[in-house]
Motif scaffolding. Structure first.
Motif, PDB file in Angstrom:
ATOM      1  N   GLU A 177      -3.824  -2.359  -4.994  1.00 16.31           N
ATOM      2  CA  GLU A 177      -2.316  -2.438  -4.726  1.00 16.31           C
ATOM      3  C   GLU A 177      -1.815  -2.435  -3.231  1.00 16.31           C
ATOM      4  OE1 GLU A 177      -0.497  -2.251  -7.460  1.00 16.31           O
ATOM      5  OE2 GLU A 177      -2.322  -2.183  -8.629  1.00 16.31           O
ATOM      6  N   ASP A 178      -1.426  -1.363  -2.837  1.00 16.67           N
ATOM      7  CA  ASP A 178      -0.845  -1.638  -1.497  1.00 16.67           C
ATOM      8  C   ASP A 178      -1.691  -1.043  -0.389  1.00 16.67           C
ATOM      9  OD1 ASP A 178       0.120   0.762  -2.150  1.00 16.67           O
ATOM     10  OD2 ASP A 178       1.882   0.668  -1.296  1.00 16.67           O
ATOM     11  N   VAL A 223      -3.072  -0.834 -11.774  1.00 13.06           N
ATOM     12  CA  VAL A 223      -2.051   0.153 -12.065  1.00 13.06           C
ATOM     13  C   VAL A 223      -1.236  -0.328 -13.220  1.00 13.06           C
ATOM     14  CG1 VAL A 223       0.305   1.047 -11.243  1.00 13.06           C
ATOM     15  CG2 VAL A 223      -1.624   1.151  -9.689  1.00 13.06           C
ATOM     16  N   THR A 277       4.968   3.714 -11.930  1.00 12.91           N
ATOM     17  CA  THR A 277       4.723   2.820 -13.219  1.00 12.91           C
ATOM     18  C   THR A 277       5.086   3.572 -14.496  1.00 12.91           C
ATOM     19  OG1 THR A 277       2.907   1.736 -12.061  1.00 12.91           O
ATOM     20  CG2 THR A 277       2.918   1.886 -14.396  1.00 12.91           C
ATOM     21  N   LYS A 288      -0.237   6.995  -2.015  1.00 11.78           N
ATOM     22  CA  LYS A 288       0.069   5.677  -2.408  1.00 11.78           C
ATOM     23  C   LYS A 288      -0.301   5.417  -3.793  1.00 11.78           C
ATOM     24  CE  LYS A 288       0.301   2.976   1.949  1.00 11.78           C
ATOM     25  NZ  LYS A 288      -0.379   1.533   2.499  1.00 11.78           N
ATOM     26  N   ARG A 314       2.312   5.270  -6.945  1.00 17.79           N
ATOM     27  CA  ARG A 314       2.395   4.117  -7.745  1.00 17.79           C
ATOM     28  C   ARG A 314       2.060   4.204  -9.200  1.00 17.79           C
ATOM     29  NH1 ARG A 314       3.489  -0.025  -8.421  1.00 17.79           N
ATOM     30  NH2 ARG A 314       2.205  -1.489  -8.391  1.00 17.79           N
ATOM     31  N   TYR A 315       1.302   5.280  -9.399  1.00 13.60           N
ATOM     32  CA  TYR A 315       1.110   5.806 -11.015  1.00 13.60           C
ATOM     33  C   TYR A 315       2.273   6.312 -11.506  1.00 13.60           C
ATOM     34  CZ  TYR A 315      -4.001   5.177 -11.426  1.00 13.60           C
ATOM     35  OH  TYR A 315      -5.119   4.307 -11.480  1.00 13.60           O
ATOM     36  N   SER A 334      -3.904  -6.298 -11.289  1.00 11.77           N
ATOM     37  CA  SER A 334      -3.309  -4.838 -10.997  1.00 11.77           C
ATOM     38  C   SER A 334      -3.867  -3.907 -12.011  1.00 11.77           C
ATOM     39  CB  SER A 334      -1.674  -4.883 -11.016  1.00 11.77           C
ATOM     40  OG  SER A 334      -1.413  -3.645 -10.994  1.00 11.77           O
TER      41      SER A 334
END
Length: 299
Positions: free
Chosen positions: A99-100, A259, A121, A113, A117-118, A257
């Motif tokens: 991811e990032d 995620v 999402t 992070k 993101r989780y 991805s």
């Protein structure tokens, strides 16, 4: 006590996702907005309607469809989002391992992070799923005598979850890891089968080809993907979309991805739960029966 704050989905992200479920007139407006959102700050409703070849009332309907109270409020929200830099994905300048996340992140940063993101999402998936399309999907699952799954790579995680969920409540399923057998299996499908293709990009050749062949055999087809314009969508009767992978990691073509798999798992669990609730008696019986079998595998 700290209270977790649910991440907020941006308006442009919401439009990008919801456009997949819109009729052609509304979709033209969505595509025009996404193509050049900076123009929306100063455009009139009349000019936007003319550019999209729709009526002004259709533009008003579009604004309400995306849960904004008025066209003026819509323009303000777009301007605010662009000023905050959340509307347009930044240029990828660093190399990322997930991811990032890059080489400069420490343990605390990685934890933060990944969790963020989780959470985002999950929230975006819940917000963007079409109830009507979910209803169609569950009805198709109920009517099917076989659920045939097609996926590759990281999307196999979603398939494994689906097999576990639906087979436990007595729904016949099939999936073949061998590509040759998988392609051959499409010839065994028919009008009572439901073929489900899962691909974040919607461009995985074997998954697209399998869904295309299943449709040619008369099977009902369904896809789970992030991209409404992908080849997979063209062969799907029922379409469920996960949040598009954008932002600092770049587009889906850049890399896979992980995620996005959280969103895929979430959709499967929603479909399974809806099916099990609608068929509660048989679902409970299936769970009890398979529990007896699986208990033999545990100490």
């Amino acid at each position: 006590m700290n209270v977790a704050v649910e991440p907020k989905q941006g308006l442009l992200a919401r439009i990008r996702w919801m456009s997949a479920y819109m009729n052609p007139a509304l979709r033209r407006i969505a595509e025009r907005v996404l193509r050049a959102p900076e123009d929306i700050k100063s455009i009139s409703i009349k000019d936007l309607a003319m550019q999209c070849e729709v009526s002004e009332s259709t533009v008003t309907r579009f604004v309400r469809e995306i849960e904004v109270t008025s066209f003026q409020q819509f323009k303000i929200l777009i301007a605010e989002e662009l000023s905050q830099g959340t509307g347009v994905p930044p240029v990828v300048t660093d190399r990322h391992v997930y991811e990032d996340i890059n080489e400069n992140d420490d343990t605390a940063s990685v934890l933060s992070k990944v969790a963020a993101r989780y959470a985002m999402t999950i929230a975006d998936t819940r917000a963007g799923l079409s109830s009507d399309e979910l209803e169609r999907a569950v009805s198709a699952i109920e009517q099917a005598d076989m659920l045939a799954f097609f996926a590759m790579g990281a999307s196999l995680i979603c398939v494994e979850n689906a097999l576990l969920r639906f087979m436990r409540v007595g729904k016949p399923c099939q999936f073949f890891r061998d590509l040759g057998i998988r392609q051959i299996s499409t010839s065994t499908l028919g009008p009572k089968s439901l073929a489900i293709g899962i691909s974040n990009s919607g461009r995985t050749i074997s998954t697209v080809d399998s869904l295309k062949e299943a449709k040619a055999q008369g099977a009902v087809t369904m896809c789970i993907t992030s991209f409404p314009d992908s080849p997979l969508v063209r062969h799907a009767d029922i379409r469920l979309f996960t949040p598009t992978v954008t932002g600092v990691i770049g587009p889906a073509d850049y890399h896979e991805s992980m995620v996005s798999k959280i969103a895929q798992l979430q959709i499967i669990d929603v479909l399974y739960s809806l099916y099990a609730v609608r068929n509660f008696g048989s679902a409970i019986a299936g769970l009890e029966k398979t529990s007896d079998v699986t208990s033999l595998t545990r100490y």
